[in-house]
Design an enzyme around this catalytic site. Structure first.
Site, PDB file in Angstrom:
ATOM      1  N   CYS A 162       0.806  -1.220   0.000  1.00  0.00           N
ATOM      2  CA  CYS A 162       0.000   0.000   0.000  1.00  0.00           C
ATOM      3  C   CYS A 162       0.841   1.273   0.000  1.00  0.00           C
ATOM      4  CB  CYS A 162      -0.967  -0.017   1.175  1.00  0.00           C
ATOM      5  SG  CYS A 162      -2.097  -1.421   1.110  1.00  0.00           S
ATOM      6  N   HIS A 302      -2.011   8.332   6.352  1.00  0.00           N
ATOM      7  CA  HIS A 302      -2.343   7.064   5.706  1.00  0.00           C
ATOM      8  C   HIS A 302      -3.766   6.679   6.120  1.00  0.00           C
ATOM      9  CE1 HIS A 302      -1.471   3.383   3.605  1.00  0.00           C
ATOM     10  NE2 HIS A 302      -1.735   2.647   4.667  1.00  0.00           N
ATOM     11  N   GLU A 313      -0.292   5.696  13.942  1.00  0.00           N
ATOM     12  CA  GLU A 313      -0.045   6.923  13.179  1.00  0.00           C
ATOM     13  C   GLU A 313      -0.399   8.162  13.995  1.00  0.00           C
ATOM     14  OE1 GLU A 313      -2.072   7.158   9.408  1.00  0.00           O
ATOM     15  OE2 GLU A 313      -0.587   8.605   8.641  1.00  0.00           O
ATOM     16  N   LYS A 331      -9.100   8.368   2.758  1.00  0.00           N
ATOM     17  CA  LYS A 331      -9.716   7.044   2.665  1.00  0.00           C
ATOM     18  C   LYS A 331     -11.133   7.038   3.257  1.00  0.00           C
ATOM     19  CE  LYS A 331      -5.334   4.483   2.586  1.00  0.00           C
ATOM     20  NZ  LYS A 331      -4.402   5.625   2.717  1.00  0.00           N
ATOM     21  N   HIS A 336      -9.776   2.453   0.366  1.00  0.00           N
ATOM     22  CA  HIS A 336      -8.340   2.200   0.313  1.00  0.00           C
ATOM     23  C   HIS A 336      -7.993   1.563  -1.028  1.00  0.00           C
ATOM     24  CE1 HIS A 336      -4.323   1.452   1.287  1.00  0.00           C
ATOM     25  NE2 HIS A 336      -4.426   0.772   2.413  1.00  0.00           N
ATOM     26  N   PHE A 395       1.853  -3.373   3.988  1.00  0.00           N
ATOM     27  CA  PHE A 395       2.184  -4.686   4.523  1.00  0.00           C
ATOM     28  C   PHE A 395       3.625  -5.028   4.154  1.00  0.00           C
ATOM     29  CE2 PHE A 395      -2.335  -6.786   4.634  1.00  0.00           C
ATOM     30  CZ  PHE A 395      -2.649  -6.021   5.743  1.00  0.00           C
TER      31      PHE A 395
END
Length: 408
Positions: A162, A302, A313, A331, A336, A395
């Site tokens: 991502c 993010h 975050e 998002k 996403h 990931f």
């Protein structure tokens, strides 16, 4: 500190609409785009955020070569064409040998893989498409963009999950700074909403299951967030060295002043709970840009709406940026888009700087009480944004931060 590069063009095709203006408007409107998805019928999670174009309409936009492309490659081609046009460049007249293309993807053509595997098992080998391999190999989206634009310079396809779209922008910057090209077309693309991929994310516990209120399912930094919504789309930026852009009289929409990339080296899917790798990426981006932390006015987070990512975050932002810059998380509106997200959000960050506006986070009235950050809620916030950072995590422990500053 190294020389910044100019962002001279933007291209977006997202669940918010076709084109950068449509996506910016949707994000500023602050309403989620997720909807029940017939492809996912009967699954535990049956909603997603789709680009609002039918397959036929998408093919018509791409033109005569659409038949051979996977959906994510088509999205990348459209976003790249818009970005190049926005930059005032013409592939018919440019020196293609000096143009690089860098397009990241996360899962790529997962739907193609899934459909052709079904055909093999149910219909036999003769019914498997001869285009299966060229459509699913990770580099084909960037390959199709290079072909479409007649760009003969370096052509690369970063895969950092991502964070792929943001990694592509950072790699493109390196190509420019090292003199390997004069123009870099960089971004990310993804069209991975399929039954298998969606089920896989559900099994990981990554997806929201708020099927009774799907437009409110993605809720970054909310106390009751329960995961992200699958999205798709593409985002592309045109980058040039500042002097190159100035020499041809190009408009500089913003400057990419610094990039930071690190790895958590912690876990395949869970972020480092202390966000130490992400902090290193943020500090590296600011150092490369020659900026101090207190100069950051705005953060494009993010913000996946997952419990672990948002907690880590938020702690990172509060620790490194205690002066409380505004925080947004697209998002909430767009879902996403995985490998595309970093590039889509880099483009939105450019627009935030350019318009001096911080978009709201959809479905959020106030951040979770434990998060000491200044989330923008309910409506866009007019703000003198000179410096903004865009966070992307993936990931595998990938962390990428882009630092963008106003062009003038």
């Amino acid at each position: 500190m190294t020389a910044p590069v100019a962002v001279t063009g933007l291209g977006l095709i997202t669940p918010g609409g076709e084109g950068a203006d449509a996506t910016w408007s949707a994000v500023c409107h602050g309403v989620g785009t997720s909807a029940t998805d017939p492809v996912l019928a009967g699954l535990p999670v049956d909603f997603s955020c789709r680009v609002p174009l039918s397959s036929d309409a998408l093919d018509q936009r791409v033109g005569r070569t659409a038949w051979r492309m996977s959906r994510d490659a088509k999205l990348a081609v459209l976003a790249a064409r818009e970005a190049v046009h926005d930059a005032g460049l013409d592939p018919r007249t440019w020196n293609g040998a000096r143009v690089a293309v860098v397009i990241g993807r996360g899962l790529g053509a997962g739907a193609v893989h899934e459909e052709q595997a079904r055909r093999l098992e149910e219909l036999g080998a003769d019914m498997v498409s001869a285009l299966t391999i060229p459509q699913i190999i990770p580099n084909m989206a960037v390959g199709e963009v290079s072909i479409d634009l007649k760009a003969h310079g370096p052509s690369l396809a970063p895969a950092t999950a991502c964070a792929s779209g943001a990694t592509a922008v950072a790699v493109a910057r390196d190509l420019l700074v090292s003199g390997q090209c004069d123009v870099a077309v960089a971004g990310g693309t993804e069209a991975a909403i399929s039954r298998l991929v969606t089920t896989g994310f559900w099994r990981l516990g990554s997806l929201s299951q708020r099927s009774d209120a799907v437009t409110e399912a993605s809720r970054p930094f909310a106390a009751d967030r329960d995961g992200f919504v699958m999205g798709e789309g593409a985002g592309v930026l045109v980058l040039e060295r500042v002097e190159h852009a100035a020499a041809r009289g190009a408009r500089s929409r913003a400057r990419l002043a610094g990039c930071g990339s690190t790895s958590d080296a912690h876990h395949p899917t869970a972020p480092d709970p202390g966000a130490h790798g992400a902090e290193s990426a943020l500090r590296a981006a600011l150092a490369q840009a020659g900026l101090a932390a207190h100069e950051v006015d705005h953060v494009n987070a993010h913000g996946t709406s997952t419990p672990l990512n948002d907690a880590g975050e938020a702690a990172l932002i509060a620790r490194v940026l205690p002066h409380r810059p505004s925080v947004t998380a697209p998002k909430g509106v767009l879902g996403h888009s995985l490998g595309a997200a970093g590039a889509v959000e880099a483009a939105l960050t450019v627009l935030a700087v350019e318009h001096r506006t911080a978009p709201p986070i959809a479905n959020l009235r106030a951040p979770a009480p434990e998060f000491d950050i200044d989330c923008v809620t309910e409506r866009p916030r007019g703000q003198d944004i000179r410096v903004a950072v865009s966070h992307s995590f993936g990931f595998g422990g990938h962390n990428v931060v882009l630092a963008l500053v106003r062009a003038s």
